[in-house]
Design an enzyme around this catalytic site. Structure first.
Site, short mmCIF file in Angstrom:
data_model
loop_
_atom_site.label_atom_id
_atom_site.label_comp_id
_atom_site.label_asym_id
_atom_site.label_seq_id
_atom_site.Cartn_x
_atom_site.Cartn_y
_atom_site.Cartn_z
N GLY A 11 0.83 -1.21 0.00
CA GLY A 11 0.00 0.00 0.00
C GLY A 11 0.86 1.25 0.00
N ARG A 72 1.25 -5.14 -5.37
CA ARG A 72 1.26 -6.35 -4.55
C ARG A 72 1.56 -7.46 -5.53
NH1 ARG A 72 -0.66 -4.19 0.27
NH2 ARG A 72 -2.46 -2.82 0.09
N ASP A 103 4.59 -4.24 6.41
CA ASP A 103 5.20 -5.47 6.94
C ASP A 103 5.37 -6.54 5.87
OD1 ASP A 103 2.44 -5.88 6.90
OD2 ASP A 103 2.55 -7.38 8.49
N THR A 126 3.89 2.93 5.73
CA THR A 126 2.50 2.49 5.70
C THR A 126 1.66 3.43 6.56
OG1 THR A 126 0.92 0.82 6.53
CG2 THR A 126 3.12 0.75 7.47
N ASP A 128 -0.69 2.55 8.27
CA ASP A 128 -1.24 1.77 9.39
C ASP A 128 -0.43 1.92 10.68
OD1 ASP A 128 -2.94 0.86 7.42
OD2 ASP A 128 -1.87 -1.03 7.12
N ASP A 130 1.70 -0.03 11.84
CA ASP A 130 1.59 -1.31 12.55
C ASP A 130 2.90 -2.09 12.59
OD1 ASP A 130 1.60 -1.78 9.83
OD2 ASP A 130 0.00 -3.28 9.86
N ARG A 172 -5.78 -1.84 8.39
CA ARG A 172 -5.71 -3.29 8.23
C ARG A 172 -6.16 -3.96 9.53
NH1 ARG A 172 -1.45 -6.17 4.35
NH2 ARG A 172 -2.37 -4.60 3.03
P1 ADP Z 1 2.38 -4.16 2.78
O1 ADP Z 1 3.83 -4.10 2.47
O2 ADP Z 1 1.68 -2.86 2.59
O3 ADP Z 1 2.11 -4.84 4.10
P2 ADP Z 1 1.59 -6.62 1.39
O4 ADP Z 1 1.43 -7.44 2.65
O5 ADP Z 1 0.53 -6.76 0.37
O6 ADP Z 1 1.69 -5.07 1.66
O7 ADP Z 1 3.01 -7.00 0.75
C1 ADP Z 1 3.46 -6.33 -0.41
C2 ADP Z 1 4.23 -7.26 -1.27
O8 ADP Z 1 5.41 -7.70 -0.57
C3 ADP Z 1 3.55 -8.54 -1.68
O9 ADP Z 1 2.64 -8.36 -2.74
C4 ADP Z 1 4.73 -9.38 -2.09
O10 ADP Z 1 5.22 -8.99 -3.35
C5 ADP Z 1 5.75 -9.01 -1.03
N1 ADP Z 1 5.67 -9.97 0.08
C6 ADP Z 1 4.80 -9.97 1.10
N2 ADP Z 1 5.01 -11.02 1.92
C7 ADP Z 1 6.02 -11.74 1.37
C8 ADP Z 1 6.69 -12.95 1.71
N3 ADP Z 1 6.36 -13.66 2.79
N4 ADP Z 1 7.66 -13.37 0.88
C9 ADP Z 1 8.03 -12.67 -0.21
N5 ADP Z 1 7.43 -11.53 -0.58
C10 ADP Z 1 6.44 -11.05 0.18
O1 F6P Z 2 -1.73 -1.16 4.46
C1 F6P Z 2 -2.31 0.00 3.98
C2 F6P Z 2 -3.77 -0.23 3.66
O2 F6P Z 2 -4.32 0.99 3.19
C3 F6P Z 2 -4.61 -0.78 4.81
O3 F6P Z 2 -4.97 0.22 5.74
C4 F6P Z 2 -5.78 -1.35 4.06
O4 F6P Z 2 -6.38 -2.41 4.78
C5 F6P Z 2 -5.14 -1.90 2.80
O5 F6P Z 2 -3.90 -1.20 2.64
C6 F6P Z 2 -5.98 -1.72 1.57
O6 F6P Z 2 -5.34 -2.37 0.52
P1 F6P Z 2 -5.72 -2.18 -1.02
O7 F6P Z 2 -5.10 -0.90 -1.47
O8 F6P Z 2 -5.10 -3.36 -1.68
O9 F6P Z 2 -7.20 -2.12 -1.12
#
Ligand code: ADP
Ligand code: F6P
Length: 332
Positions: A11, A72, A103, A126, A128, A130, A172
């Site tokens: 995000g 993502r 994360d 982020t 969040d 978090d 989230r």
């Molecule tokens: P955020 O970073 O906002 O928490 P996501 O959880 O969607 O968002 O993670 C973003 C991207 O990071 C994922 O789409 C993927 O490409 C990569 N990622 C997340 N978790 C893993 C993992 N366990 N191993 C490898 N890549 C990961």
């Molecule tokens: O992690 C940032 C965030 O905006 C969260 O607060 C929310 O749950 C999520 O991303 C929304 O994701 P997407 O942009 O994929 O709808």
């Protein structure tokens, strides 16, 4: 180290551009080549690379979003996907990586360190807030101010019509954004996933407020509250609607529900987020130059520090109970 890469993933968050700008300019200042990687890990897999120069990051510090774009990318979670990314990084000569994201994205960075053997530093970005180990993540401050702006506007119309508003905020699974904007926005009730709540108690409070002459009620609900309170079953998407319906029934107050949604992620970053992004970006480059790997840059006691990435990712950030108590006292 001669060449580093930088990407934003997951995000987007206001202030990411300030962090990219800082990585690029700090890297160039120290004589490194800097490669901008487009669309997060997808850009690593597809070799979507762009050589950065000083002007590449001109005129972006004031912009929300991320000019490198984000994604993502499910493929990066597979060994095959990561093998493609590794090959592309080797071919390009990228010897160190800076990952800006939440994360999930930082879990990806941890794997770059451990599985691909390329030093990677995470920058927490982020809305969040978090991630453990850092008081603030990039984007959180701007998002708080965006939510407050929305609360102020909703309050205007709520007062004119003597209505109760249920406002759902992002975060989230975490309630940081909700709790802090509830505190700063003077909400009558704050409902977050980390804390139990009693809907009857909340309704009594909302009724009392009207009896005291108040012309509106604001209830903040974190999107991470995932129960349908009409059925006590997991909610399909939002709990705010079931909470709104129960409040309307139990209080008899005219009630409206609003999901703030993605507008919370946009907008020009605050001074705080620009400075935080700038400081974190510079420190990430320094860490790579010092030969560090698997670290997350963090903000603690107004200082930029670094912490072990794997340790941070194994921890859960806790709600500050003093602040939660304060929010309850001030809305009592
Ligand atoms: P955020 O970073 O906002 O928490 P996501 O959880 O969607 O968002 O993670 C973003 C991207 O990071 C994922 O789409 C993927 O490409 C990569 N990622 C997340 N978790 C893993 C993992 N366990 N191993 C490898 N890549 C990961
Ligand atoms: O992690 C940032 C965030 O905006 C969260 O607060 C929310 O749950 C999520 O991303 C929304 O994701 P997407 O942009 O994929 O709808």
């Amino acid at each position: 180290m001669k060449k580093i890469g930088v990407l934003t993933s997951g995000g987007d968050a206001p202030g990411m551009n300030a962090a990219i700008r800082s990585v690029v300019r700090t890297g160039l200042y120290y004589g490194l080549e800097v490669i901008g990687i487009k669309r997060g890990y997808a850009g690593l897999i597809e070799a979507d690379f762009e050589q950065m120069n000083r002007n590449s990051v001109s005129d972006i510090i004031q912009r929300g979003g991320t000019f490198l774009l984000s994604a993502r990318c499910e493929e990066f979670k597979t060994k095959e996907g990561r093998a493609k990314a590794f090959k592309n990084m080797q071919q390009e000569g990228i010897e160190g990586l800076v990952v800006i994201g939440g994360d999930g994205s930082l879990r990806g960075a941890e794997i770059v360190n451990k599985e691909l053997g390329i030093p990677a530093i995470g920058i927490p970005g982020t809305i969040d807030n978090d991630l453990a180990g850092t008081d603030y993540t990039i984007g959180y401050d701007t998002a708080m101010n965006t939510v407050l702006d929305a609360i102020n506007k909703i309050r205007d119309t709520a007062t004119s019509h003597k209505r109760t508003f249920i406002i759902e905020t992002m975060g989230r699974l975490a309630g940081f954004l909700t709790m802090m904007t509830g505190l700063a926005g003077g909400a009558e009730a704050i409902i977050i996933p980390e804390m139990d709540f009693d809907i009857d108690e909340i309704c009594q409070k909302l009724i009392k407020r009207y009896k005291m002459g108040k012309l509106h009620n604001i209830v903040l609900v974190a999107e991470g509250v995932k129960e349908d309170f009409r059925t006590n079953q997991p909610a399909h998407d939002s709990s705010a609607f079931s909470i709104g319906q129960i409040i309307a029934e139990k209080t008899g107050q005219e009630t409206r529900v609003i999901i703030l949604g993605h507008l919370q992620r946009g907008g020009s970053p605050t001074a705080f987020d620009r400075i935080l992004g700038s400081r974190m970006g510079a420190r990430a480059v320094e860490l790579l130059m010092e030969g560090e790997s698997n670290k997350m840059v963090a903000f603690s006691d107004n200082k930029i520090i670094s912490r072990d990435l794997s340790k941070i990712l194994s921890m859960k950030k806790e709600i500050d109970m003093d602040l939660y108590k304060l929010s309850q006292i001030l809305s009592s």
